[in-house]
Write a protein that holds these residues in place. Structure first.
Motif, PDB file in Angstrom:
ATOM      1  N   LYS A  70       0.534   4.582  11.395  1.00  0.00           N
ATOM      2  CA  LYS A  70       0.817   5.730  12.258  1.00  0.00           C
ATOM      3  C   LYS A  70       2.302   5.812  12.588  1.00  0.00           C
ATOM      4  CE  LYS A  70      -0.443   7.748  16.748  1.00  0.00           C
ATOM      5  NZ  LYS A  70      -1.276   7.580  17.971  1.00  0.00           N
ATOM      6  N   GLY A  71       2.897   4.685  12.933  1.00  0.00           N
ATOM      7  CA  GLY A  71       4.312   4.658  13.268  1.00  0.00           C
ATOM      8  C   GLY A  71       5.198   4.969  12.077  1.00  0.00           C
ATOM      9  N   PHE A  72       4.830   4.413  10.914  1.00  0.00           N
ATOM     10  CA  PHE A  72       5.627   4.647   9.711  1.00  0.00           C
ATOM     11  C   PHE A  72       5.590   6.119   9.310  1.00  0.00           C
ATOM     12  CE2 PHE A  72       6.008   5.059   5.103  1.00  0.00           C
ATOM     13  CZ  PHE A  72       7.211   4.403   4.873  1.00  0.00           C
ATOM     14  N   GLU A  73       4.415   6.704   9.317  1.00  0.00           N
ATOM     15  CA  GLU A  73       4.301   8.103   8.910  1.00  0.00           C
ATOM     16  C   GLU A  73       4.983   9.041   9.900  1.00  0.00           C
ATOM     17  OE1 GLU A  73       0.267   8.003   6.164  1.00  0.00           O
ATOM     18  OE2 GLU A  73       0.117   8.766   8.222  1.00  0.00           O
ATOM     19  N   ALA A  74       5.018   8.650  11.177  1.00  0.00           N
ATOM     20  CA  ALA A  74       5.746   9.455  12.161  1.00  0.00           C
ATOM     21  C   ALA A  74       7.248   9.409  11.894  1.00  0.00           C
ATOM     22  CB  ALA A  74       5.439   8.959  13.574  1.00  0.00           C
ATOM     23  N   ALA A  75       7.727   8.221  11.494  1.00  0.00           N
ATOM     24  CA  ALA A  75       9.156   8.073  11.199  1.00  0.00           C
ATOM     25  C   ALA A  75       9.529   8.643   9.838  1.00  0.00           C
ATOM     26  CB  ALA A  75       9.538   6.592  11.266  1.00  0.00           C
ATOM     27  N   HIS A  76       8.536   8.740   8.946  1.00  0.00           N
ATOM     28  CA  HIS A  76       8.780   9.246   7.587  1.00  0.00           C
ATOM     29  C   HIS A  76       7.702  10.290   7.268  1.00  0.00           C
ATOM     30  CE1 HIS A  76      11.611   5.920   7.010  1.00  0.00           C
ATOM     31  NE2 HIS A  76      10.693   5.161   7.583  1.00  0.00           N
ATOM     32  N   PRO A  77       7.816  11.467   7.853  1.00  0.00           N
ATOM     33  CA  PRO A  77       6.762  12.487   7.708  1.00  0.00           C
ATOM     34  C   PRO A  77       6.564  12.995   6.281  1.00  0.00           C
ATOM     35  CG  PRO A  77       8.708  13.398   8.793  1.00  0.00           C
ATOM     36  CD  PRO A  77       8.909  11.918   8.738  1.00  0.00           C
ATOM     37  N   ASP A  78       7.483  12.660   5.391  1.00  0.00           N
ATOM     38  CA  ASP A  78       7.337  13.088   3.996  1.00  0.00           C
ATOM     39  C   ASP A  78       6.538  12.094   3.162  1.00  0.00           C
ATOM     40  OD1 ASP A  78       9.430  11.259   4.407  1.00  0.00           O
ATOM     41  OD2 ASP A  78      10.463  11.868   2.571  1.00  0.00           O
ATOM     42  N   ILE A  79       6.099  10.977   3.782  1.00  0.00           N
ATOM     43  CA  ILE A  79       5.358   9.942   3.048  1.00  0.00           C
ATOM     44  C   ILE A  79       3.972   9.763   3.651  1.00  0.00           C
ATOM     45  CG2 ILE A  79       5.307   7.532   2.290  1.00  0.00           C
ATOM     46  CD1 ILE A  79       8.340   7.455   2.542  1.00  0.00           C
ATOM     47  N   ASP A  80       2.965   9.743   2.803  1.00  0.00           N
ATOM     48  CA  ASP A  80       1.573   9.516   3.194  1.00  0.00           C
ATOM     49  C   ASP A  80       1.152   8.157   2.652  1.00  0.00           C
ATOM     50  OD1 ASP A  80      -1.119   9.998   4.022  1.00  0.00           O
ATOM     51  OD2 ASP A  80      -1.611  10.603   1.981  1.00  0.00           O
ATOM     52  N   VAL A  81       0.752   7.246   3.542  1.00  0.00           N
ATOM     53  CA  VAL A  81       0.419   5.870   3.144  1.00  0.00           C
ATOM     54  C   VAL A  81      -1.086   5.714   2.997  1.00  0.00           C
ATOM     55  CG1 VAL A  81       0.519   3.437   3.788  1.00  0.00           C
ATOM     56  CG2 VAL A  81       2.452   4.950   4.299  1.00  0.00           C
ATOM     57  N   ARG A  82      -1.506   5.190   1.865  1.00  0.00           N
ATOM     58  CA  ARG A  82      -2.913   4.867   1.641  1.00  0.00           C
ATOM     59  C   ARG A  82      -3.022   3.361   1.389  1.00  0.00           C
ATOM     60  NH1 ARG A  82      -5.810   9.660   0.475  1.00  0.00           N
ATOM     61  NH2 ARG A  82      -4.571  11.358   1.366  1.00  0.00           N
ATOM     62  N   VAL A  83      -3.638   2.662   2.334  1.00  0.00           N
ATOM     63  CA  VAL A  83      -3.770   1.205   2.226  1.00  0.00           C
ATOM     64  C   VAL A  83      -5.132   0.847   1.662  1.00  0.00           C
ATOM     65  CG1 VAL A  83      -3.864  -0.963   3.522  1.00  0.00           C
ATOM     66  CG2 VAL A  83      -2.182   0.798   4.134  1.00  0.00           C
ATOM     67  N   GLN A  84      -5.133  -0.063   0.712  1.00  0.00           N
ATOM     68  CA  GLN A  84      -6.377  -0.590   0.142  1.00  0.00           C
ATOM     69  C   GLN A  84      -6.411  -2.097   0.371  1.00  0.00           C
ATOM     70  OE1 GLN A  84      -6.796   0.859  -4.016  1.00  0.00           O
ATOM     71  NE2 GLN A  84      -5.048   2.146  -3.489  1.00  0.00           N
ATOM     72  N   ILE A  85      -7.486  -2.575   0.956  1.00  0.00           N
ATOM     73  CA  ILE A  85      -7.625  -4.003   1.247  1.00  0.00           C
ATOM     74  C   ILE A  85      -8.194  -4.717   0.032  1.00  0.00           C
ATOM     75  CG2 ILE A  85      -8.731  -5.712   2.727  1.00  0.00           C
ATOM     76  CD1 ILE A  85      -6.525  -4.028   4.062  1.00  0.00           C
ATOM     77  N   GLN A  86      -7.519  -5.783  -0.374  1.00  0.00           N
ATOM     78  CA  GLN A  86      -7.918  -6.570  -1.543  1.00  0.00           C
ATOM     79  C   GLN A  86      -8.434  -7.935  -1.119  1.00  0.00           C
ATOM     80  OE1 GLN A  86      -7.718  -5.021  -4.557  1.00  0.00           O
ATOM     81  NE2 GLN A  86      -6.912  -3.245  -3.435  1.00  0.00           N
ATOM     82  N   GLU A  87      -9.300  -8.505  -1.946  1.00  0.00           N
ATOM     83  CA  GLU A  87      -9.835  -9.848  -1.699  1.00  0.00           C
ATOM     84  C   GLU A  87      -8.936 -10.891  -2.364  1.00  0.00           C
ATOM     85  OE1 GLU A  87     -12.274 -10.166   0.304  1.00  0.00           O
ATOM     86  OE2 GLU A  87     -12.876  -8.057   0.385  1.00  0.00           O
ATOM     87  N   TRP A  88      -8.807 -12.056  -1.720  1.00  0.00           N
ATOM     88  CA  TRP A  88      -7.977 -13.117  -2.294  1.00  0.00           C
ATOM     89  C   TRP A  88      -8.579 -13.675  -3.583  1.00  0.00           C
ATOM     90  CZ3 TRP A  88      -3.104 -14.046  -1.243  1.00  0.00           C
ATOM     91  CH2 TRP A  88      -2.581 -13.631  -0.020  1.00  0.00           C
ATOM     92  N   ASP A  89      -9.884 -13.829  -3.607  1.00  0.00           N
ATOM     93  CA  ASP A  89     -10.516 -14.368  -4.812  1.00  0.00           C
ATOM     94  C   ASP A  89     -10.322 -13.393  -5.973  1.00  0.00           C
ATOM     95  OD1 ASP A  89     -11.337 -16.601  -3.474  1.00  0.00           O
ATOM     96  OD2 ASP A  89     -13.380 -15.893  -3.120  1.00  0.00           O
ATOM     97  N   GLY A  90      -9.709 -13.879  -7.033  1.00  0.00           N
ATOM     98  CA  GLY A  90      -9.513 -13.074  -8.229  1.00  0.00           C
ATOM     99  C   GLY A  90      -8.333 -12.119  -8.180  1.00  0.00           C
ATOM    100  N   ILE A  91      -7.524 -12.202  -7.124  1.00  0.00           N
ATOM    101  CA  ILE A  91      -6.439 -11.227  -6.993  1.00  0.00           C
ATOM    102  C   ILE A  91      -5.363 -11.403  -8.058  1.00  0.00           C
ATOM    103  CG2 ILE A  91      -5.116 -12.620  -5.349  1.00  0.00           C
ATOM    104  CD1 ILE A  91      -5.457  -8.761  -5.504  1.00  0.00           C
TER     105      ILE A  91
END
Length: 423
Positions: free
Chosen positions: A58-79
């Motif tokens: 939320k803070g990053f996108e407010a500071a950089h309104p031209d960027i949309d962040v999509r986070v994907q959570i990954q598992e450690w096993d097999g990364i």
């Protein structure tokens, strides 16, 4: 490398929430609505809480309104395999969290963006050595230090007081041994140190000025048979004998926090998150657990520790290089590093930010050790060593009566073979 015992921190990490905060199920590198550039980011399971992730995005996108962040959570096993495949594809995410000791393996393939020219802009002169060094490969910086964690001594305040031991006065290894002997009475163990706790042993090797392996003429060779490593083994054996820890297993077999929770152990060596696990298993000990840095050879320098944690990398094929760098700079910058350290009891990525965790006893003890932290040998071949781990076998062999010099020579030869064959 992710310190597996950081799982102890998950008492306040909502795993389901992390998944819910994941904004995307794919990495198509597309653009968001309204002309915004969408970047896809891979972060690892339990590295941050759902609340922190939400606040940062939320803070990053407010500071950089031209960027949309999509986070994907990954598992450690097999990364490792998953990242390797992504780097070789045309559809990699823009930013990836990597275990710090994995960076060399990915950089060797040519799949990571060289960020050497950005080091000064990122405050690199103050980075923790144990994060920065493994983030570099062949003189170039690919991994940007994200967060760190390392081992400390978790101790029982009540048992120390009963034995007349002042934890704050323990500054050297000799003082530590003397105190542990006073605590080692009857059924009570002065310290529970499993025989195969090789990261702890590695710290003693670094204290002595040695290393687990050394490079010469482009070739790596194991160095457990050096005088420095032999002195470290002698100290490890002395300390391990002041408790009843098994000689043929590590801190996970059985889980050492569960052993401490039974009430007869005065100290263990663990990340601070281990205290949460002790308290979960024995709530009566919740207010009886304290922390201090692993002592060094002299009072003016704390004991060396293995620095676990993560770096952030940008794939060469990432479609949005500038936006990815903007994301990395923000997450590893002063403001968010301080917030991350407080939220997760981590050590910030720079020594100048250590005061951010001054109110957290466990994290502040970690920060002292992190200032002199190390990583495992910085070469892709080290992964093959950990797969077989002759260091564990070496420790058990010596602790059960084997000849230290002969066993060290065998272990060094096994390390050399693994590092140079990759198998």
């Amino acid at each position: 490398m992710k310190l597996r015992f950081l799982a102890g921190l998950s008492a306040f990490v909502a795993v389901a929430g992390l998944s819910a905060c994941s904004s995307s199920s794919g990495s198509d590198g597309g653009d968001a609505a309204g002309g915004r550039t969408r970047i896809d980011v891979w972060l690892m399971r339990d590295s941050v809480s759902a609340a922190f992730q939400k606040d940062f995005v939320k803070g990053f996108e407010a500071a950089h309104p031209d960027i949309d962040v999509r986070v994907q959570i990954q598992e450690w096993d097999g990364i490792g395999g998953k990242i390797t495949a992504a780097l070789a594809s045309n559809d990699a995410p823009d930013v990836i969290e990597s275990g710090n000791t994995q960076v060399a393996q990915f950089a060797q393939s040519g799949g990571l963006t060289d960020l050497s020219g950005k080091v000064d802009d990122l405050g690199g002169k103050d980075w923790l050595k144990g994060l920065a060094e493994p983030g570099a490969y062949e003189g170039k910086q690919y991994g940007i230090p994200y967060y760190a964690a390392n081992r400390v001594v978790i101790y029982r305040k009540d048992l120390f007081e009963k034995a007349g031991v002042d934890a704050s006065a323990i500054k050297t290894r000799d003082q530590w041994v003397t105190a542990t002997r006073k605590l080692n009475k009857g059924k009570q163990q002065g310290i529970y140190l499993p025989g195969q706790n090789w990261y702890t042993y590695a710290g003693f090797v670094w204290d002595e000025g040695g290393d687990l392996a050394e490079e010469s003429g482009g070739k790596w060779q194991g160095s457990l048979d050096t005088p420095e490593a032999q002195r470290a083994m002698a100290f490890y054996k002395k300390l391990q004998a002041l408790g009843k820890g098994p000689k043929d297993s590590d801190e996970a077999q059985p889980p050492q926090a569960e052993v401490m929770a039974k009430g007869e152990v005065a100290q263990v060596i663990s990340t601070p998150g281990g205290a949460n696990v002790v308290a979960q298993n024995n709530p009566e000990l919740k207010d009886e657990l304290g922390f201090f840095p692993i002592p060094g050879k002299t009072a003016d320098t704390p004991g060396a520790v293995f620095t676990g944690g993560s770096d952030l990398v940008i794939p060469t094929v990432a479609k949005h290089q500038d936006e990815a760098y903007t994301f990395v700079k923000a997450l590893t910058g002063d403001a968010w590093q301080k917030k991350l350290a407080v939220a997760m009891s981590y050590v910030p990525n720079r020594t100048t930010l250590a005061s951010a965790v001054s109110a957290d006893p466990g994290a502040s003890a970690m920060a002292v050790g992190a200032a002199v932290g190390h990583a495992t040998p910085n070469t892709p071949g080290w992964a093959a060593v950990e797969a077989k781990n002759p260091i564990k076998d070496y420790l058990t062999a010596v602790l059960t009566g084997g000849d230290p010099a002969g066993e060290a020579k065998k272990a060094s030869e096994a390390i050399t073979s693994a590092m140079n064959s990759g198998s």
